[in-house]
Enzyme design. Sequence first.
Site, short mmCIF file in Angstrom:
data_model
loop_
_atom_site.label_atom_id
_atom_site.label_comp_id
_atom_site.label_asym_id
_atom_site.label_seq_id
_atom_site.Cartn_x
_atom_site.Cartn_y
_atom_site.Cartn_z
N HIS A 19 8.33 -2.26 -11.10
CA HIS A 19 9.70 -1.76 -11.26
C HIS A 19 9.90 -1.11 -12.63
O HIS A 19 10.72 -0.21 -12.78
CB HIS A 19 10.71 -2.89 -11.01
CG HIS A 19 10.68 -3.38 -9.58
ND1 HIS A 19 11.17 -4.59 -9.18
CD2 HIS A 19 10.19 -2.79 -8.45
CE1 HIS A 19 11.00 -4.73 -7.86
NE2 HIS A 19 10.41 -3.65 -7.40
N SER A 99 12.72 -2.57 -4.96
CA SER A 99 12.56 -1.18 -5.41
C SER A 99 13.67 -0.24 -4.90
O SER A 99 14.17 0.57 -5.68
CB SER A 99 11.18 -0.65 -5.04
OG SER A 99 10.89 -0.90 -3.68
N GLU A 117 10.88 0.57 6.23
CA GLU A 117 10.55 -0.87 6.25
C GLU A 117 10.26 -1.24 7.69
O GLU A 117 11.13 -1.08 8.56
CB GLU A 117 11.71 -1.70 5.66
CG GLU A 117 11.58 -3.18 5.83
CD GLU A 117 10.24 -3.79 5.38
OE1 GLU A 117 9.79 -3.51 4.25
OE2 GLU A 117 9.62 -4.51 6.18
N GLY A 146 5.81 3.27 7.19
CA GLY A 146 6.06 4.09 6.01
C GLY A 146 4.96 5.11 5.72
O GLY A 146 5.21 6.12 5.07
N ASP A 166 3.93 0.81 -1.61
CA ASP A 166 3.83 -0.58 -2.06
C ASP A 166 3.55 -1.51 -0.87
O ASP A 166 4.38 -2.37 -0.54
CB ASP A 166 5.16 -0.94 -2.76
CG ASP A 166 5.19 -2.36 -3.28
OD1 ASP A 166 4.12 -2.96 -3.48
OD2 ASP A 166 6.31 -2.88 -3.48
N1 SAM Z 1 8.73 -2.23 -2.47
C1 SAM Z 1 9.40 -3.50 -2.39
C2 SAM Z 1 9.95 -3.86 -3.76
O1 SAM Z 1 9.34 -3.50 -4.78
O2 SAM Z 1 10.99 -4.50 -3.83
C3 SAM Z 1 8.52 -4.61 -1.91
C4 SAM Z 1 7.78 -4.29 -0.64
S1 SAM Z 1 6.75 -5.57 -0.05
C5 SAM Z 1 5.46 -5.64 -1.20
C6 SAM Z 1 5.96 -4.76 1.30
C7 SAM Z 1 6.89 -4.51 2.49
O3 SAM Z 1 6.24 -3.61 3.39
C8 SAM Z 1 7.23 -5.74 3.31
O4 SAM Z 1 8.62 -5.86 3.38
C9 SAM Z 1 6.63 -5.47 4.70
O5 SAM Z 1 7.44 -5.95 5.76
C10 SAM Z 1 6.60 -3.95 4.73
N2 SAM Z 1 5.60 -3.31 5.59
C11 SAM Z 1 4.37 -3.74 5.98
N3 SAM Z 1 3.71 -2.77 6.64
C12 SAM Z 1 4.53 -1.70 6.66
C13 SAM Z 1 4.41 -0.36 7.15
N4 SAM Z 1 3.29 0.05 7.78
N5 SAM Z 1 5.44 0.49 6.98
C14 SAM Z 1 6.58 0.09 6.37
N6 SAM Z 1 6.75 -1.15 5.87
C15 SAM Z 1 5.74 -2.03 6.01
#
Ligand code: SAM
Length: 282
Positions: A19, A99, A117, A146, A166
């Site tokens: 962040h 984020s 997400e 994503g 991420d």
């Molecule tokens: N970026 C966020 C933050 O910094 O607050 C944290 C994200 S967390 C590390 C990863 C997220 O990706 C999880 O909520 C998970 O459900 C989601 N996720 C997993 N595979 C995914 C995909 N193929 N596309 C989108 N989201 C996905």
Amino acid sequence: MLSYRHAFHSGNHADILKHYCLMTVLEYFKLKDKPFCYVDTHAGAGLYSLISKEAQKVGEYREGIGRLLAATNLDNSLKQFRNAVVSCLPDDTNLYCGSPWLAQALAREQDRLRLFELHPADAELLRNNMRNIKQPNRAQVFCDDGFKGLLSMLPPPSRRAVVLIDPPYELKQDYQQVTDTLKTALKKFASGCYLIWYPCLSRGESLKLPQNLQKLAPDNFVQAELYVHAPRPDGFGMHGSGMFIINPPYTLPGILEKVLPAMTRLLAQDDSAHFVLNSVIA
Ligand code: SAM
């Protein structure tokens, strides 16, 4: 099957590094009036309670945002970040920002947020959280993959984009998907600023990822890694994390050179804590 939930990990040492880099890049993008598009490929829920049973179960936030908020002699280089976090959160709460929440707070009226997400429950939470932001029509939430979503957004109409990638890396193929997606993304939109978070583990894929990313952008990148403790003897667990930034602001290496020593002191869990900073700026 998605088992990763960021609610267990929000506000940990890795979130602080990630962040911080995100804030710094967004602040740089705001120096020009021209709008930018912020794409968050793995957005999470947006806001997290630090007193939830998930956060309390592992308590990782105590070694991250807990230390940042409690620091009495905070280094000047970290004060802007602490202020950005505190001022973006609703008053009198025990929340930490994800984020997309931090990004919406820093982005301007003219900027756009495209948030992906895949977990239906987290996507719903994110959608609800984004309804409460200023000018909610700036942000769109997609309960979708994503990696594919990013490619569908490129190039952005404004030709300026900050992209955060991420993934949870709970699936081994996430590593390959990051490099494959970036290869195509760079063909579609070579000048985007791409921020990739990765865990520092004792496993091969996590060691190879930054090397593979460097091959994609050998002439314009910043790599910052922060190790908070020594690797565990059994090889399990995350002892640090990294950010790889393609097409970074030219100011980023200098900023990180100042902040990483202070961040390492703040987040160190044993004497082996250290950081790594590599960069090539075009
Ligand atoms: N970026 C966020 C933050 O910094 O607050 C944290 C994200 S967390 C590390 C990863 C997220 O990706 C999880 O909520 C998970 O459900 C989601 N996720 C997993 N595979 C995914 C995909 N193929 N596309 C989108 N989201 C996905």
